[in-house]
Design a protein around this motif. Structure first.
Motif, mmCIF file in Angstrom:
data_model
loop_
_atom_site.group_PDB
_atom_site.id
_atom_site.type_symbol
_atom_site.label_atom_id
_atom_site.label_comp_id
_atom_site.label_asym_id
_atom_site.label_seq_id
_atom_site.Cartn_x
_atom_site.Cartn_y
_atom_site.Cartn_z
ATOM 1 N N VAL A 146 36.684 47.611 36.143
ATOM 2 C CA VAL A 146 36.130 46.949 34.942
ATOM 3 C C VAL A 146 36.192 45.368 35.360
ATOM 4 O O VAL A 146 35.244 44.617 35.100
ATOM 5 N N PHE A 147 37.031 44.795 36.032
ATOM 6 C CA PHE A 147 37.174 43.625 36.762
ATOM 7 C C PHE A 147 35.956 43.225 37.514
ATOM 8 O O PHE A 147 35.494 42.110 37.286
ATOM 9 N N ASP A 148 35.557 44.103 38.491
ATOM 10 C CA ASP A 148 34.506 43.843 39.275
ATOM 11 C C ASP A 148 33.414 43.388 38.555
ATOM 12 O O ASP A 148 32.310 42.526 38.784
ATOM 13 N N LYS A 149 33.039 44.288 37.443
ATOM 14 C CA LYS A 149 31.884 44.402 36.666
ATOM 15 C C LYS A 149 31.706 43.087 35.710
ATOM 16 O O LYS A 149 30.706 42.242 35.820
ATOM 17 N N LYS A 150 33.018 42.509 35.310
ATOM 18 C CA LYS A 150 33.236 41.081 34.605
ATOM 19 C C LYS A 150 32.800 40.153 35.685
ATOM 20 O O LYS A 150 32.086 39.123 35.196
ATOM 21 N N PHE A 151 33.538 40.109 36.756
ATOM 22 C CA PHE A 151 33.250 39.120 37.702
ATOM 23 C C PHE A 151 31.851 39.008 38.167
ATOM 24 O O PHE A 151 31.419 37.804 38.510
ATOM 25 N N SER A 152 31.118 39.944 38.238
ATOM 26 C CA SER A 152 29.885 39.806 38.563
ATOM 27 C C SER A 152 28.760 39.050 37.554
ATOM 28 O O SER A 152 27.890 38.630 38.034
ATOM 29 N N SER A 153 29.336 38.837 36.654
ATOM 30 C CA SER A 153 28.685 38.051 35.461
ATOM 31 C C SER A 153 28.964 36.643 35.714
ATOM 32 O O SER A 153 28.467 35.772 34.686
ATOM 33 N N PHE A 154 29.905 36.245 36.500
ATOM 34 C CA PHE A 154 30.389 34.767 36.488
ATOM 35 C C PHE A 154 29.182 34.187 37.148
ATOM 36 O O PHE A 154 28.824 34.299 38.105
ATOM 37 N N PRO A 155 28.750 33.062 36.358
ATOM 38 C CA PRO A 155 27.437 32.223 36.715
ATOM 39 C C PRO A 155 27.882 31.620 38.111
ATOM 40 O O PRO A 155 28.675 30.871 38.605
ATOM 41 N N ILE A 156 26.745 31.829 38.981
ATOM 42 C CA ILE A 156 27.057 31.019 40.278
ATOM 43 C C ILE A 156 26.856 29.384 40.120
ATOM 44 O O ILE A 156 27.602 28.808 40.965
ATOM 45 N N TRP A 157 26.408 28.919 39.167
ATOM 46 C CA TRP A 157 26.341 27.552 38.813
ATOM 47 C C TRP A 157 27.884 27.017 38.788
ATOM 48 O O TRP A 157 28.166 25.866 39.377
ATOM 49 N N LEU A 158 28.538 27.730 37.973
ATOM 50 C CA LEU A 158 30.004 27.302 37.768
ATOM 51 C C LEU A 158 30.939 27.412 38.809
ATOM 52 O O LEU A 158 31.674 26.744 39.167
ATOM 53 N N TRP A 159 30.576 28.797 39.189
ATOM 54 C CA TRP A 159 31.485 29.134 40.446
ATOM 55 C C TRP A 159 31.451 28.160 41.660
ATOM 56 O O TRP A 159 32.350 27.664 42.279
ATOM 57 N N GLU A 160 30.292 27.881 42.045
ATOM 58 C CA GLU A 160 29.972 26.957 43.076
ATOM 59 C C GLU A 160 30.409 25.524 42.707
ATOM 60 O O GLU A 160 31.072 24.535 43.667
#
Length: 259
Positions: A146-160
């Motif tokens: 469940v966490f991996d699925k949520k994390f896959s939605s984290f936007p690259i722009w904010l992550w980087e």
């Protein structure tokens, strides 16, 4: 026929040599500090390791304070002297660094687009701390799928952007060819690492704007909401981009254009 045979023999010999080099083990050294264990090739100068360890230890408390979470207690840092060794170890072809969960950092001694190895180290460390912040808010026992699925939605722009800001990889917006009084990249454009990688030159000022507009608590809320601007700030992606651009105009770009 003899030329073809000679070519095939030479080619086979080359493949054999490359295979021996590729599969041969590399001698590694270990160096441990209070919060980090460095694993590195014996071809890497110990002086560089000391600089990297100093940078990470110096930024350990600052980054954890900025992101309001406690990093993993001992983080392994793998440093590679050659890109092919990094790719072999991580399977990552398109980057110079990555994290493996919250407790392992991987990066190449000479990264693409960044000459300062200390900033590369802090950049990857900030990724690990951001991931730790997301995991810490999960209900235990955590369902990893469940966490991996949520994390896959984290936007690259904010992550980087988070890591660019924490590593202090600032680029003056007035020096960017695609940024002026009228033009600026959209968030979908900044989500594309491989098409210009603009987030790496814009990321610092995005977080700078968020902190200016919404404060530290608002910044942390956005991370915990996986970059959902609508849910966090009640604003669309387009409006956020426009407001960020206006902030850049007033602070950096306007001075470039005489009245």
């Amino acid at each position: 026929m003899k030329k073809i045979k000679k070519f095939l023999v030479s080619f086979a010999a080359l493949i054999l040599v490359l295979s021996i080099v590729y599969f041969s083990p590399v001698d590694r050294n270990n160096f441990k500090t209070r919060h980090f264990t460095f694993i590195y090739s014996d071809k890497i100068d110990k002086e560089l390791i000391l600089k990297l360890s100093g940078a990470l230890e110096d930024n350990y408390v600052r980054v954890s304070t900025d992101l309001k979470t406690k990093p993993y207690h001992n983080i392994e840092v793998y440093i590679y002297d050659q890109r092919w060794r990094y790719v072999k170890a991580t399977g990552n072809w398109n980057a110079s660094g990555n994290i493996e969960g919250v407790s392992k950092l991987h990066f190449i001694k000479k990264a693409w687009g960044e000459n300062d190895e200390q900033k590369v180290a802090v950049h990857e460390f900030a990724h690990a701390v951001t991931l730790k912040l997301l995991i810490d808010q999960e209900t235990l026992p955590m369902d990893s799928n469940v966490f991996d699925k949520k994390f896959s939605s984290f936007p690259i722009w904010l992550w980087e952007a988070i890591s660019v800001y924490e590593a202090q990889q600032f680029v003056d917006p007035s020096t960017l060819s695609y940024m002026d009084m009228e033009h600026y990249p959209s968030l979908p454009e900044l989500d594309k690492r491989l098409k210009g990688g603009k987030i790496y030159s814009c990321g610092y000022t995005i977080i700078e704007y968020i902190l200016f507009k919404y404060g530290r608590d608002g910044f942390i809320r956005l991370i915990k909401n996986y970059g959902d601007l609508e849910a966090t700030y009640h604003i669309t992606d387009n409006q956020f981009s426009k407001d960020w651009h206006e902030f850049l105009i007033q602070k950096y770009i306007k001075s470039k254009y005489p009245i």
